[in-house]
Each structure stands twice: as C-alpha cells, then as structure tokens.
Write a protein that holds these residues in place. Structure first.
Motif, PDB file in Angstrom:
ATOM      1  N   GLY A   3       0.822  -1.195   0.000  1.00  0.00           N
ATOM      2  CA  GLY A   3       0.000   0.000   0.000  1.00  0.00           C
ATOM      3  C   GLY A   3       0.860   1.250   0.000  1.00  0.00           C
ATOM      4  O   GLY A   3       2.090   1.187  -0.163  1.00  0.00           O
ATOM      5  N   PRO A   4       0.222   2.387   0.194  1.00  0.00           N
ATOM      6  CA  PRO A   4       0.952   3.647   0.137  1.00  0.00           C
ATOM      7  C   PRO A   4       2.027   3.772   1.216  1.00  0.00           C
ATOM      8  O   PRO A   4       3.043   4.422   1.000  1.00  0.00           O
ATOM      9  N   LEU A   5       1.823   3.141   2.362  1.00  0.00           N
ATOM     10  CA  LEU A   5       2.817   3.219   3.431  1.00  0.00           C
ATOM     11  C   LEU A   5       4.132   2.571   2.995  1.00  0.00           C
ATOM     12  O   LEU A   5       5.213   3.106   3.252  1.00  0.00           O
ATOM     13  N   GLY A   9       7.633   4.547   2.401  1.00  0.00           N
ATOM     14  CA  GLY A   9       8.831   4.119   3.130  1.00  0.00           C
ATOM     15  C   GLY A   9      10.002   3.841   2.203  1.00  0.00           C
ATOM     16  O   GLY A   9      11.141   4.217   2.490  1.00  0.00           O
ATOM     17  N   LEU A  10       9.723   3.200   1.093  1.00  0.00           N
ATOM     18  CA  LEU A  10      10.794   2.940   0.114  1.00  0.00           C
ATOM     19  C   LEU A  10      11.330   4.233  -0.470  1.00  0.00           C
ATOM     20  O   LEU A  10      12.543   4.385  -0.682  1.00  0.00           O
ATOM     21  N   GLY A  11      10.425   5.176  -0.725  1.00  0.00           N
ATOM     22  CA  GLY A  11      10.853   6.484  -1.228  1.00  0.00           C
ATOM     23  C   GLY A  11      11.722   7.211  -0.224  1.00  0.00           C
ATOM     24  O   GLY A  11      12.732   7.835  -0.589  1.00  0.00           O
ATOM     25  N   LEU A  39      15.881  17.635  -1.685  1.00  0.00           N
ATOM     26  CA  LEU A  39      15.578  16.249  -1.337  1.00  0.00           C
ATOM     27  C   LEU A  39      15.099  16.145   0.111  1.00  0.00           C
ATOM     28  O   LEU A  39      14.166  15.391   0.413  1.00  0.00           O
ATOM     29  N   ASN A  40      15.723  16.916   0.998  1.00  0.00           N
ATOM     30  CA  ASN A  40      15.313  16.872   2.396  1.00  0.00           C
ATOM     31  C   ASN A  40      13.922  17.463   2.600  1.00  0.00           C
ATOM     32  O   ASN A  40      13.176  16.995   3.466  1.00  0.00           O
ATOM     33  N   LEU A  41      13.541  18.462   1.821  1.00  0.00           N
ATOM     34  CA  LEU A  41      12.182  18.997   1.908  1.00  0.00           C
ATOM     35  C   LEU A  41      11.163  17.977   1.411  1.00  0.00           C
ATOM     36  O   LEU A  41      10.086  17.824   1.997  1.00  0.00           O
ATOM     37  N   ILE A  42      11.502  17.267   0.343  1.00  0.00           N
ATOM     38  CA  ILE A  42      10.629  16.196  -0.150  1.00  0.00           C
ATOM     39  C   ILE A  42      10.504  15.105   0.916  1.00  0.00           C
ATOM     40  O   ILE A  42       9.425  14.564   1.154  1.00  0.00           O
ATOM     41  N   LEU A  43      11.633  14.798   1.578  1.00  0.00           N
ATOM     42  CA  LEU A  43      11.618  13.810   2.659  1.00  0.00           C
ATOM     43  C   LEU A  43      10.679  14.226   3.783  1.00  0.00           C
ATOM     44  O   LEU A  43       9.961  13.392   4.331  1.00  0.00           O
TER      45      LEU A  43
END
Length: 71
Positions: A3-5, A9-11, A39-43
């Motif tokens: 699922g989305p979780l 998590g992989l992302g 990248l850290n903001l996306i994280l």
C-alpha cells in the motif's frame, strides 16, 4: 499488504540514501547543496504522509480489535 505506506517508506529510504551520498560533493559544488536541501524537503513531506497513513492503519487495526473483542 502492499500500500501507500510501503511505497512512501521505500521512497524515504531512497531519498535519505541519495541525500547522504551528496554530502561529500557539497564541498566542491554549490549547486549540490540546493539538490540536497530539496531532497530533504521532499523527505519531510513524505514523512508527514507516512504519519497520516500510519495513523489510518493503526485506527483500522484498533477498530477491528474492538469488533473482535466485543463479539
């Protein structure tokens, strides 16, 4: 269950790895710092999404436990 979780998590794992790998290059190139920060903001956004979807899963599990315990 996939699922989305799981995908979130992989992302997160991939983005953390990439962000950490960019650290040595930040000393040589200024533009790498911008990518690292982006990248850290996306994280941060993905982590928030993980929190929301995780709470939804916990609520679903608790409601199923309550139904099974009441029966």
């Amino acid at each position: 269950m996939i699922g989305p979780l799981l995908f979130g998590g992989l992302g997160i794992v991939g983005l953390i790895s990439t962000s950490a790998a960019l650290v040595p290059f930040m000393q040589k190139h200024d533009w790498v710092r911008s990518i690292h920060i982006s990248l850290n903001l996306i994280l941060l956004g993905l982590f928030g999404w993980q929190a929301v979807t995780g709470v939804q899963i916990v609520q679903k599990i608790v409601s199923q436990m309550m139904k099974n315990g009441a029966a």
